[in-house]
Design a protein around this motif. Structure first.
Motif, PDB file in Angstrom:
ATOM      1  N   GLU A 231       0.814  -1.219   0.000  1.00  0.00           N
ATOM      2  CA  GLU A 231       0.000   0.000   0.000  1.00  0.00           C
ATOM      3  C   GLU A 231       0.843   1.263   0.000  1.00  0.00           C
ATOM      4  O   GLU A 231       0.339   2.347  -0.261  1.00  0.00           O
ATOM      5  CB  GLU A 231      -0.951   0.014   1.206  1.00  0.00           C
ATOM      6  N   ALA A 232       2.132   1.151   0.323  1.00  0.00           N
ATOM      7  CA  ALA A 232       3.005   2.331   0.335  1.00  0.00           C
ATOM      8  C   ALA A 232       3.383   2.769  -1.078  1.00  0.00           C
ATOM      9  O   ALA A 232       3.780   3.907  -1.296  1.00  0.00           O
ATOM     10  CB  ALA A 232       4.272   2.046   1.138  1.00  0.00           C
ATOM     11  N   ILE A 233       3.229   1.882  -2.044  1.00  0.00           N
ATOM     12  CA  ILE A 233       3.638   2.184  -3.416  1.00  0.00           C
ATOM     13  C   ILE A 233       2.438   2.727  -4.177  1.00  0.00           C
ATOM     14  O   ILE A 233       1.352   2.179  -4.105  1.00  0.00           O
ATOM     15  CB  ILE A 233       4.167   0.921  -4.108  1.00  0.00           C
ATOM     16  N   TYR A 234       2.647   3.819  -4.898  1.00  0.00           N
ATOM     17  CA  TYR A 234       1.554   4.351  -5.707  1.00  0.00           C
ATOM     18  C   TYR A 234       2.075   4.740  -7.086  1.00  0.00           C
ATOM     19  O   TYR A 234       3.288   4.831  -7.319  1.00  0.00           O
ATOM     20  CB  TYR A 234       0.867   5.533  -5.015  1.00  0.00           C
ATOM     21  N   ILE A 235       1.157   4.949  -7.985  1.00  0.00           N
ATOM     22  CA  ILE A 235       1.456   5.344  -9.357  1.00  0.00           C
ATOM     23  C   ILE A 235       0.954   6.767  -9.549  1.00  0.00           C
ATOM     24  O   ILE A 235      -0.139   7.111  -9.086  1.00  0.00           O
ATOM     25  CB  ILE A 235       0.771   4.396 -10.358  1.00  0.00           C
ATOM     26  N   ALA A 236       1.768   7.590 -10.211  1.00  0.00           N
ATOM     27  CA  ALA A 236       1.381   8.974 -10.484  1.00  0.00           C
ATOM     28  C   ALA A 236       1.984   9.387 -11.827  1.00  0.00           C
ATOM     29  O   ALA A 236       2.920   8.745 -12.313  1.00  0.00           O
ATOM     30  CB  ALA A 236       1.881   9.893  -9.370  1.00  0.00           C
ATOM     31  N   PRO A 237       1.461  10.466 -12.416  1.00  0.00           N
ATOM     32  CA  PRO A 237       2.060  10.941 -13.674  1.00  0.00           C
ATOM     33  C   PRO A 237       3.544  11.225 -13.471  1.00  0.00           C
ATOM     34  O   PRO A 237       3.967  11.713 -12.431  1.00  0.00           O
ATOM     35  CB  PRO A 237       1.287  12.233 -13.967  1.00  0.00           C
TER      36      PRO A 237
END
Length: 101
Positions: free
Chosen positions: A23-29
Motif C-alpha cells: 500500500e506504500a507504493i503508488y502510481i502517479a504521472p
C-alpha cells in the motif's frame, strides 16, 4: 537498517534495504526527461511517500523488499503483485522507484 525496527523510507541510506507494505507504493504521472522530454505526457511512474514505514524484516503486511539506490528505490514485488494505487500528482518528497527486481 540492522539495529532499527522501522524507519521512514526517506531515512534509508544508499545500499540499505528493508520491507514495506504494498500500500506504500503508488502510481502517479511522471514527467518525461532526456531526449524524449515533452513526449508521452501520459506516462506514469511508481513512487513511495517519504513517511512510508520500512521494516528491518518482512512481516505479514510488509512483504515488498525495498532497497535505496543513489537515484531512488529498487523494489522486489511479491509474485503476482502490481501497484495499483493511483494519485493525480506526486506527493511532495516522494521517492521514485527506478528499478524493479
Amino acid at each position: 537498517m540492522a539495529n532499527r525496527a522501522t524507519i521512514p523510507v526517506s531515512q534509508l541510506q544508499a545500499g540499505e534495504e528493508g520491507y514495506c507494505a504494498m500500500e506504500a507504493i503508488y502510481i502517479a504521472p511522471s514527467a518525461p526527461t532526456g531526449p524524449e522530454e515533452g513526449r508521452s505526457v501520459g506516462d506514469t511512474g511508481r513512487f513511495v511517500p517519504p513517511d512510508a514505514e520500512v521494516h528491518a524484516e518482512p512481516t505479514p503486511l510488509a512483504k515488498v523488499r525495498i532497497r535505496r539506490l543513489e537515484a531512488g528505490l529498487a523494489l522486489h514485488l511479491p509474485s503476482g503483485e502490481l501497484p495499483t494505487r493511483y494519485r493525480p500528482q506526486v506527493l511532495p518528497g516522494s521517492m521514485p522507484v527506478v528499478a524493479l527486481e
